[in-house]
Design an enzyme around this catalytic site. Structure first.
Site, short mmCIF file in Angstrom:
data_model
loop_
_atom_site.label_atom_id
_atom_site.label_comp_id
_atom_site.label_asym_id
_atom_site.label_seq_id
_atom_site.Cartn_x
_atom_site.Cartn_y
_atom_site.Cartn_z
N GLN A 128 0.81 -1.22 0.00
CA GLN A 128 0.00 0.00 0.00
C GLN A 128 0.85 1.28 0.00
O GLN A 128 0.34 2.35 -0.33
CB GLN A 128 -0.95 0.01 1.20
CG GLN A 128 -0.24 0.17 2.54
CD GLN A 128 -1.19 0.05 3.72
OE1 GLN A 128 -1.64 -1.04 4.07
NE2 GLN A 128 -1.48 1.17 4.35
N CYS A 134 -5.19 0.63 3.36
CA CYS A 134 -5.27 -0.80 3.65
C CYS A 134 -6.65 -1.37 3.33
O CYS A 134 -6.77 -2.49 2.84
CB CYS A 134 -4.96 -1.04 5.12
SG CYS A 134 -6.04 -0.09 6.20
N HIS A 274 -6.70 -0.76 10.95
CA HIS A 274 -6.05 -1.42 9.82
C HIS A 274 -6.95 -2.56 9.33
O HIS A 274 -7.49 -3.30 10.14
CB HIS A 274 -4.69 -1.96 10.27
CG HIS A 274 -3.84 -2.51 9.17
ND1 HIS A 274 -3.58 -1.81 8.01
CD2 HIS A 274 -3.19 -3.69 9.04
CE1 HIS A 274 -2.80 -2.54 7.22
NE2 HIS A 274 -2.55 -3.69 7.82
#
Ligand SMILES: *[C@@H]1O[C@H](CO)[C@@H](O)[C@H](O)[C@H]1NC(C)=O
Ligand SMILES: *[C@@H]1O[C@H](CO)[C@@H](O)[C@H](O)[C@H]1NC(C)=O
Ligand SMILES: *[C@@H]1O[C@H](CO)[C@@H](O)[C@H](O)[C@H]1NC(C)=O
Length: 326
Positions: A128, A134, A274
């Protein structure tokens, strides 16, 4: 040159909380060479100090009796604050809005599943870069796998389209978003382009979606019931990989191998920062774990993957998981 380097060293040494030894600098230089790092003179000493602090933490952790090991990686010259700013969500996302009502099959489930070994169902680990995107990688990873399971064709899909175009579904490009909301976008948008046609840039641009090039589709979105980790197990065992979000804390940044567990992280949806992809699960020395695809390149963790303890909502991983129906 020699003189100024000595002066800098003395300045940094007096200001720092601990001493940087010659061997620390030796480790730092070999790490720099391995990761092609180049710094200005001032930055060199700042990074040397952060690196040394990280390395001492890693060594100390690895001396203890832990279920996972830590190691040096591409993030080893960063403080957790810096890492958080570049790679994680800066603001909490609406994780608890992903309520869901997934019904488990209630049948007997296998002890071990790994979609990477069941066939050509999982694309290579991606990277990323310094962008809190993410959620787009978790989304493409899941849709790639679900599509491959249904069509037999594994095609890398576009994260950049989600970064640029999915704002109307409470997604925020490099500042965060949720796989469930991204699946909703793809469903209402009627398509997602391929990686090749809409390549990743790690920065937000204006949306340039071309409907004629839509390559993957979503018919419905399934949100797994909040905290129903058995529902996640059921879905991964009987259907396909599942997207989930969890809270990354400073210990996770240094993860290397083994089953990650943490006392540093929380278990609540407001803390998750995340998103990743569960591609399987198993058990090691009595500890159940998830096999998880990350988006920090294939040099991080176990070839880009990590294992995290399963069955305890570790770091809030069961707070908002989802997958698409194609
Ligand atoms: C290490 O930890 C494991 C699991 O927590 C435990 O079973 C084992 O007894 C520990 N070993 C030592 C040497 O502390
Ligand atoms: C799934 O979650 C998304 C995003 O949180 C939400 O918009 C959607 O309505 C949910 N879908 C279902 C079927 O609950
Ligand atoms: C959460 O959802 C609300 C209502 O849909 C929205 O106004 C808000 O922007 C969302 N927050 C984030 C971080 O997406």
């Amino acid at each position: 040159m020699m003189m100024s380097s000595l002066v800098w060293f003395a300045l940094v040494s007096t200001a720092s909380a601990f001493h940087v030894y010659e061997q620390d600098e030796f480790h730092f230089k070999s790490w720099m060479a391995q990761h092609n790092k180049v710094y200005s003179m001032q930055e060199y000493y700042e990074r040397l100090e952060i690196f040394t602090e990280n390395k001492r933490r890693i060594d100390k952790h690895n001396e203890g009796n832990q279920t996972f090991t830590m190691g040096l990686n591409q993030f080893s010259d960063m403080t957790f604050g810096e890492f958080q700013k570049s790679f994680l969500w800066s603001e909490p996302q609406n994780c608890s809005a992903t309520k869901g009502s997934y019904f488990s099959s209630k049948g007997a489930l296998p002890d071990f599943i790994d979609w990477r070994k069941k066939g050509n169902y999982v694309t290579d680990v991606k990277n990323q870069g310094p962008c809190g995107s993410c959620w787009t990688f978790s989304t493409t990873g899941c849709l790639e796998s679900v599509t491959a399971i249904h069509t037999g064709k594994l095609v890398p899909l576009s994260e950049q389209q989600l970064v640029d175009c999915a704002q109307d579904f409470n997604n925020h490009g490099c500042n965060g978003g949720l796989p469930s909301q991204a699946f909703e976008y793809i469903m209402y948008n009627k398509g997602l382009m391929t990686e090749e046609d809409y390549p990743y840039k790690a920065i937000e641009h204006t949306c340039v979606y071309k409907p004629g090039l839509a390559a993957a589709f979503v018919k419905d979105v399934v949100n797994i019931t909040e905290y129903d980790e058995m529902g996640m197990v059921d879905a991964v065992a009987t259907l396909n990989p599942v997207s989930f979000a969890f809270e990354v804390t400073s210990d996770f940044m240094h993860y290397s191998t083994g089953v990650y567990t943490s006392t540093e992280c929380h278990q609540t949806p407001d803390k998750v920062n995340h998103a990743v992809l569960a591609v399987g699960y198993g058990q090691q020395d009595g500890t159940p774990y998830w096999i998880v695809k990350n988006s920090w390149g294939s040099l991080w963790g176990i070839d880009g993957y990590f294992l995290i303890e399963r069955g305890k909502n570790m770091c809030g991983l069961a707070a908002c998981s989802s997958f698409p129906v194609v």
